[in-house]
Design a protein around this motif. Structure first.
Motif, PDB file in Angstrom:
ATOM      1  N   LEU A   1       0.856  -1.182   0.000  1.00 19.50           N
ATOM      2  CA  LEU A   1       0.000   0.000   0.000  1.00 19.50           C
ATOM      3  C   LEU A   1       0.894   1.233   0.000  1.00 19.50           C
ATOM      4  O   LEU A   1       1.967   1.210   0.592  1.00 19.50           O
ATOM      5  N   PRO A   2       0.541   2.286  -0.632  1.00 20.95           N
ATOM      6  CA  PRO A   2      -0.681   2.551  -1.377  1.00 20.95           C
ATOM      7  C   PRO A   2      -0.592   2.203  -2.855  1.00 20.95           C
ATOM      8  O   PRO A   2      -1.509   2.508  -3.623  1.00 20.95           O
ATOM      9  N   ASP A   3       0.502   1.563  -3.294  1.00 16.93           N
ATOM     10  CA  ASP A   3       0.684   1.281  -4.721  1.00 16.93           C
ATOM     11  C   ASP A   3      -0.266   0.220  -5.254  1.00 16.93           C
ATOM     12  O   ASP A   3      -0.583   0.223  -6.443  1.00 16.93           O
ATOM     13  N   GLU A   4      -0.696  -0.702  -4.411  1.00 18.91           N
ATOM     14  CA  GLU A   4      -1.531  -1.812  -4.855  1.00 18.91           C
ATOM     15  C   GLU A   4      -2.829  -1.859  -4.066  1.00 18.91           C
ATOM     16  O   GLU A   4      -2.930  -1.270  -2.996  1.00 18.91           O
ATOM     17  N   THR A   5      -3.786  -2.580  -4.591  1.00 15.05           N
ATOM     18  CA  THR A   5      -4.998  -2.902  -3.845  1.00 15.05           C
ATOM     19  C   THR A   5      -4.743  -4.222  -3.130  1.00 15.05           C
ATOM     20  O   THR A   5      -4.239  -5.167  -3.731  1.00 15.05           O
ATOM     21  N   CYS A   6      -5.069  -4.269  -1.853  1.00 13.17           N
ATOM     22  CA  CYS A   6      -4.843  -5.483  -1.059  1.00 13.17           C
ATOM     23  C   CYS A   6      -6.142  -6.281  -0.953  1.00 13.17           C
ATOM     24  O   CYS A   6      -7.232  -5.700  -0.942  1.00 13.17           O
ATOM     25  N   HIS A   7      -6.014  -7.592  -0.826  1.00 14.18           N
ATOM     26  CA  HIS A   7      -7.172  -8.483  -0.806  1.00 14.18           C
ATOM     27  C   HIS A   7      -7.091  -9.429   0.388  1.00 14.18           C
ATOM     28  O   HIS A   7      -6.008  -9.792   0.827  1.00 14.18           O
ATOM     29  N   ALA A   8      -8.262  -9.836   0.864  1.00 11.39           N
ATOM     30  CA  ALA A   8      -8.370 -10.851   1.910  1.00 11.39           C
ATOM     31  C   ALA A   8      -9.568 -11.728   1.583  1.00 11.39           C
ATOM     32  O   ALA A   8     -10.593 -11.244   1.106  1.00 11.39           O
TER      33      ALA A   8
ATOM     34  N   ASP B   1      -1.074  -3.266   6.384  1.00 11.52           N
ATOM     35  CA  ASP B   1      -0.051  -2.344   6.865  1.00 11.52           C
ATOM     36  C   ASP B   1       0.445  -1.451   5.731  1.00 11.52           C
ATOM     37  O   ASP B   1       0.519  -1.883   4.576  1.00 11.52           O
ATOM     38  N   PHE B   2       0.805  -0.224   6.087  1.00 13.38           N
ATOM     39  CA  PHE B   2       1.408   0.705   5.133  1.00 13.38           C
ATOM     40  C   PHE B   2       2.329   1.647   5.888  1.00 13.38           C
ATOM     41  O   PHE B   2       2.200   1.839   7.091  1.00 13.38           O
ATOM     42  N   THR B   3       3.274   2.221   5.172  1.00 13.20           N
ATOM     43  CA  THR B   3       4.298   3.065   5.783  1.00 13.20           C
ATOM     44  C   THR B   3       4.034   4.525   5.468  1.00 13.20           C
ATOM     45  O   THR B   3       3.679   4.868   4.342  1.00 13.20           O
TER      46      THR B   3
ATOM     47  N   MET C   1       9.475   7.840  10.361  1.00 10.70           N
ATOM     48  CA  MET C   1       8.799   6.802   9.596  1.00 10.70           C
ATOM     49  C   MET C   1       7.996   5.938  10.557  1.00 10.70           C
ATOM     50  O   MET C   1       8.477   5.592  11.634  1.00 10.70           O
ATOM     51  N   MET C   2       6.766   5.645  10.174  1.00  9.32           N
ATOM     52  CA  MET C   2       5.936   4.814  11.034  1.00  9.32           C
ATOM     53  C   MET C   2       5.101   3.869  10.181  1.00  9.32           C
ATOM     54  O   MET C   2       4.567   4.267   9.148  1.00  9.32           O
ATOM     55  N   VAL C   3       5.019   2.626  10.619  1.00 15.71           N
ATOM     56  CA  VAL C   3       4.176   1.642   9.943  1.00 15.71           C
ATOM     57  C   VAL C   3       2.807   1.692  10.604  1.00 15.71           C
ATOM     58  O   VAL C   3       2.673   1.536  11.819  1.00 15.71           O
ATOM     59  N   TRP C   4       1.794   1.944   9.784  1.00 16.12           N
ATOM     60  CA  TRP C   4       0.413   2.026  10.244  1.00 16.12           C
ATOM     61  C   TRP C   4      -0.325   0.760   9.863  1.00 16.12           C
ATOM     62  O   TRP C   4       0.020   0.098   8.886  1.00 16.12           O
ATOM     63  N   ARG C   5      -1.357   0.458  10.621  1.00 12.25           N
ATOM     64  CA  ARG C   5      -2.220  -0.688  10.329  1.00 12.25           C
ATOM     65  C   ARG C   5      -3.646  -0.177  10.150  1.00 12.25           C
ATOM     66  O   ARG C   5      -4.219   0.438  11.046  1.00 12.25           O
ATOM     67  N   ALA C   6      -4.198  -0.441   8.963  1.00 10.34           N
ATOM     68  CA  ALA C   6      -5.597  -0.125   8.683  1.00 10.34           C
ATOM     69  C   ALA C   6      -6.394  -1.404   8.908  1.00 10.34           C
ATOM     70  O   ALA C   6      -6.262  -2.360   8.157  1.00 10.34           O
TER      71      ALA C   6
END
Length: 173
Positions: A55-62, A168-170, A143-148
């Motif tokens: 993220l944010p370059d790609e769409t993530c899937h679950a 997760d995204f940075t 720099m911080m790694v966030w979790r959506a």
């Protein structure tokens, strides 16, 4: 002749009640944050992302229960603290009636650091798409790694039936 006025003293019980009130407020704040943190993490069935995504370059899937899928997209190329962060979630494998009853929320937290309660309801846009525009909290790290975390409540009311996924995204300051 000079008279000195008697020194005004605050009554002792008033100081005691101020102290008791402050301690009560602190205990209430501690209890509420502990309660919210427990409901935030303990009662959710998590489904992991199907593959590593950037993220944010790609769409993530679950992949959810019963073959249903969740796709998560950040629409900001470089997320920054205290700036709007438009996001969308697409759900597939649900009927239109089920989609209308779902209540989705996005919870933004530091992956390795609790950042307070930062949960935003998502609005149903139709055709399985939900959207929201939350804000990232301010962090002093470069720099911080966030979790959506995407939380799905199928009934809209029962806290025990939450399920979802997280991504997760940075973010660079």
């Amino acid at each position: 002749m000079s008279q000195t006025p008697a020194k005004a003293r605050k009554p002792y019980p008033l100081n005691f009640f101020i102290l008791v009130t402050l301690i009560s407020i602190l205990l209430a704040i501690w209890y509420v944050t502990d309660y919210l943190r427990g409901h935030q993490a303990g009662n959710v069935t998590w489904y992991p992302a199907t593959a590593e995504c950037q993220l944010p370059d790609e769409t993530c899937h679950a992949t959810l229960d019963k073959g249903q899928t969740l796709s998560f997209t950040l629409h900001t190329p470089e997320p920054r603290p205290l700036e709007p962060l438009p996001v969308t979630v697409r759900l597939e494998g649900f009927s239109e009636d089920e989609l209308r009853r779902l209540k989705l929320e996005i919870d933004l937290q530091g992956r390795d650091m609790y950042m307070g309660y930062n949960r935003t309801p998502m609005q149903y846009q139709g055709e399985g798409v939900f959207s929201a525009t939350p804000l990232l909290s301010l962090c002093t790290d470069e720099m911080m790694v966030w979790r959506a975390s995407i939380l799905i409540n199928p009934t809209g009311m029962n806290l025990k039936s939450f399920y979802g996924s997280y991504f997760d995204f940075t973010v660079y300051r």
